[in-house]
Design an enzyme around this catalytic site. Structure first.
Site, PDB file in Angstrom:
ATOM      1  CB  THR A 187       3.125  -8.450   3.083  1.00 50.48           C
ATOM      2  OG1 THR A 187       2.007  -7.657   2.631  1.00 50.48           O
ATOM      3  CG2 THR A 187       2.709  -9.331   4.252  1.00 50.48           C
ATOM      4  CB  THR A 188       3.673  -3.714   0.673  1.00 53.51           C
ATOM      5  OG1 THR A 188       3.033  -2.949   1.706  1.00 53.51           O
ATOM      6  CG2 THR A 188       2.686  -4.700   0.081  1.00 53.51           C
ATOM      7  CD  GLU A 198       0.779 -10.080   0.720  1.00 56.29           C
ATOM      8  OE1 GLU A 198       0.497  -9.634   1.842  1.00 56.29           O
ATOM      9  OE2 GLU A 198       1.504  -9.478  -0.089  1.00 56.29           O
ATOM     10  CG  HIS A 206      -3.617  -8.527   4.860  1.00 54.95           C
ATOM     11  ND1 HIS A 206      -2.506  -8.342   4.048  1.00 54.95           N
ATOM     12  CD2 HIS A 206      -3.671  -9.852   5.122  1.00 54.95           C
ATOM     13  CE1 HIS A 206      -1.910  -9.505   3.852  1.00 54.95           C
ATOM     14  NE2 HIS A 206      -2.589 -10.431   4.492  1.00 54.95           N
ATOM     15  CG  HIS A 214      -4.811  -4.022   2.324  1.00 52.74           C
ATOM     16  ND1 HIS A 214      -4.483  -3.635   3.616  1.00 52.74           N
ATOM     17  CD2 HIS A 214      -3.919  -4.980   1.976  1.00 52.74           C
ATOM     18  CE1 HIS A 214      -3.427  -4.316   4.015  1.00 52.74           C
ATOM     19  NE2 HIS A 214      -3.077  -5.147   3.048  1.00 52.74           N
ATOM     20  CG  HIS A 270      -2.221  -8.689  -0.386  1.00 54.21           C
ATOM     21  ND1 HIS A 270      -1.220  -7.814  -0.737  1.00 54.21           N
ATOM     22  CD2 HIS A 270      -2.562  -8.385   0.888  1.00 54.21           C
ATOM     23  CE1 HIS A 270      -0.951  -7.026   0.284  1.00 54.21           C
ATOM     24  NE2 HIS A 270      -1.749  -7.337   1.275  1.00 54.21           N
TER      25      HIS A 270
HETATM   26  N1  LIG Z   1      -0.030  -6.048   3.675  1.00 55.79           N
HETATM   27  S1  LIG Z   1       0.081  -5.577   5.187  1.00 55.79           S
HETATM   28  O1  LIG Z   1       1.241  -6.200   5.799  1.00 55.79           O
HETATM   29  O2  LIG Z   1      -1.176  -5.810   5.883  1.00 55.79           O
HETATM   30  C1  LIG Z   1       0.349  -3.846   5.231  1.00 55.79           C
HETATM   31  C2  LIG Z   1      -0.435  -3.038   6.074  1.00 55.79           C
HETATM   32  C3  LIG Z   1      -0.209  -1.653   6.132  1.00 55.79           C
HETATM   33  C4  LIG Z   1       0.797  -1.088   5.353  1.00 55.79           C
HETATM   34  C5  LIG Z   1       1.032   0.390   5.467  1.00 55.79           C
HETATM   35  O3  LIG Z   1       0.254   1.100   6.066  1.00 55.79           O
HETATM   36  N2  LIG Z   1       2.146   0.896   4.904  1.00 55.79           N
HETATM   37  C6  LIG Z   1       2.429   2.336   5.045  1.00 55.79           C
HETATM   38  C7  LIG Z   1       3.265   2.604   6.270  1.00 55.79           C
HETATM   39  F1  LIG Z   1       2.609   2.199   7.374  1.00 55.79           F
HETATM   40  F2  LIG Z   1       3.538   3.887   6.364  1.00 55.79           F
HETATM   41  F3  LIG Z   1       4.400   1.908   6.196  1.00 55.79           F
HETATM   42  C8  LIG Z   1       1.570  -1.886   4.513  1.00 55.79           C
HETATM   43  C9  LIG Z   1       1.334  -3.272   4.456  1.00 55.79           C
HETATM   44 ZN   LIG Z   2      -1.793  -6.675   3.112  1.00 53.20          ZN
END
Ligand SMILES: NS(=O)(=O)c1ccc(C(=O)NCC(F)(F)F)cc1
Ligand SMILES: [Zn+2]
Length: 258
Positions: free
Chosen positions: A196-197, A104, A117, A92, A94
Site C-alpha cells: 500500500t506504499t 487503509e 499489518h 507496522h 497505519h
Molecule cells: N503497507 S503494506 O502493504 O503492508 C507494506 C509492507 C511492506 C512494505 C515493504 O517492505 N516495502 C519495501 C520493499 F519491500 F522493498 F518494497 C511496504 C508496504
Molecule cells: Zn502497511
C-alpha cells in the site's frame, strides 16, 4: 523529494514515480462483505510466532515498525488462503489524524482509526527482498483497530515510542509476541493485492481479519506523537494511510468456525 502523505508527495502523486499505482491489483480497497463470495476450500489461518525472534522497533518516517529475525521458520504463517510457509518479517501500523479515520482498507465504506499489518514472505524465495516483488511473494495479515478499552499488549509498543519519536530512530525491542495483537476470531477476507506504499509491488496476498482489536483514544493519540521528520527538522506529525479508489472486491470469505 521522496514519497509521503502530504499534498505534494502523497498517494495521488505516487503514480508519477511508481506507475504501477494504476495497476490491476492495487491495495487498499473497500471490502464489501455482501459482495464477497464464500470459499469452502479456504482453510483457517495457522499463525505461530516466537517472541524470541523480535529484534527492534523503528520509526521509518512513514510508520512505526517492529522487525523480526527471519533466518528460521519459528515465526510463520501457513494455511489460510496460501500454500507453503511464509515467514514473519515485520509488523507496522497505519493511522489517521483523528479517531474517525486512518485504516487503509475500509469495510463497506467504514474507516477504522488504525490498521495493523503483519508482513510475511514466501519461503519458496531466498529472502524477503527477493519475495517482495513476486506475485505470490508476500502475505500480509491486516487487523483493524477500533476505539475501546485500553489495550495492554499495544501499550508495550507505545511505551517505546518516546525513544523513537523522529524519523530514522530505532531501539532494541525484545520478547514481544505479535499474537497478543490478534483478535480472538481469525475469520478473514482475502484477495490478491499490493503493497500500500511505494514501490506498490503487486505481490501481496491480503488476509484481512473481520474482527477488530481495540485501542483507547489515548493510545491512538500516542501514535500521533510520532514524527515523520528527522531530528532537528521542522516537526511534522505522522499520519499515514493510503485510501485508493473504491473498486469492486473479488474477495473470498472464510469462516474458520464453519
Ligand atoms: N503497507 S503494506 O502493504 O503492508 C507494506 C509492507 C511492506 C512494505 C515493504 O517492505 N516495502 C519495501 C520493499 F519491500 F522493498 F518494497 C511496504 C508496504
Ligand atoms: Zn502497511
Amino acid at each position: 523529494m521522496s514519497w509521503g502523505y502530504k499534498p505534494n508527495n502523497g498517494p495521488q502523486k505516487w503514480v508519477e514515480n511508481f506507475p504501477i499505482a494504476d495497476g490491476v491489483r492495487q491495495s487498499p480497497i473497500d471490502i464489501v462483505p455482501g459482495q464477497a463470495s464464500y470459499d469452502a476450500g479456504l482453510k483457517p489461518l495457522d499463525l505461530k510466532y516466537d517472541p524470541s525472534t523480535c529484534l527492534d522497533i523503528l520509526n521509518n518516517g512513514h510508520s512505526v515498525q517492529v522487525t523480526f529475525a527471519d533466518d528460521t521458520d519459528s515465526s510463520r504463517l501457513t494455511d489460510g488462503p496460501i500454500s507453503g510457509l511464509y515467514r514473519l518479517k515485520q509488523f507496522h501500523f497505519h493511522w489517521g489524524a483523528s479517531d474517525d479515520k486512518g485504516s487503509e482498507h475500509t469495510v463497506a465504506g467504514t474507516k477504522y482509526p488504525a490498521e495493523l499489518h503483519l508482513v510475511h514472505w514466501n519461503t519458496k524465495y531466498a529472502s524477503f527482498s527477493e519475495a517482495a516483488s513476486k506475485p505470490d511473494g508476500l502475505a500480509v495479515v491486516g487487523v483493524f483497530l477500533k476505539i475501546g478499552g485500553e489495550n495492554p499488549n499495544l501499550q508495550k509498543l507505545l511505551d517505546a515510542f518516546d525513544t523513537i519519536k523522529s524519523k530514522g530512530k530505532q531501539t532494541s525491542f525484545a520478547n514481544f509476541d505479535p499474537s497478543t495483537l490478534l483478535p480472538g476470531c481469525l475469520d478473514y477476507w482475502t484477495y490478491d493485492g499490493s503493497l500500500t506504499t511505494p514501490p506498490l509491488y503487486e505481490s501481496v496476498t491480503w488476509i484481512v481479519c473481520k474482527e477488530p482489536i481495540t485501542a483507547s483514544s489515548g493510545q491512538m493519540a500516542k501514535f500521533r506523537t510520532l514524527l515523520f521528520s528527522a531530528d532537528g527538522a521542522a516537526p511534522d506529525c505522522m499520519k499515514t494511510a493510503r485510501v485508493k479508489n473504491e473498486d469492486e472486491l473479488l474477495s473470498k470469505w472464510c469462516s474458520s468456525s464453519s
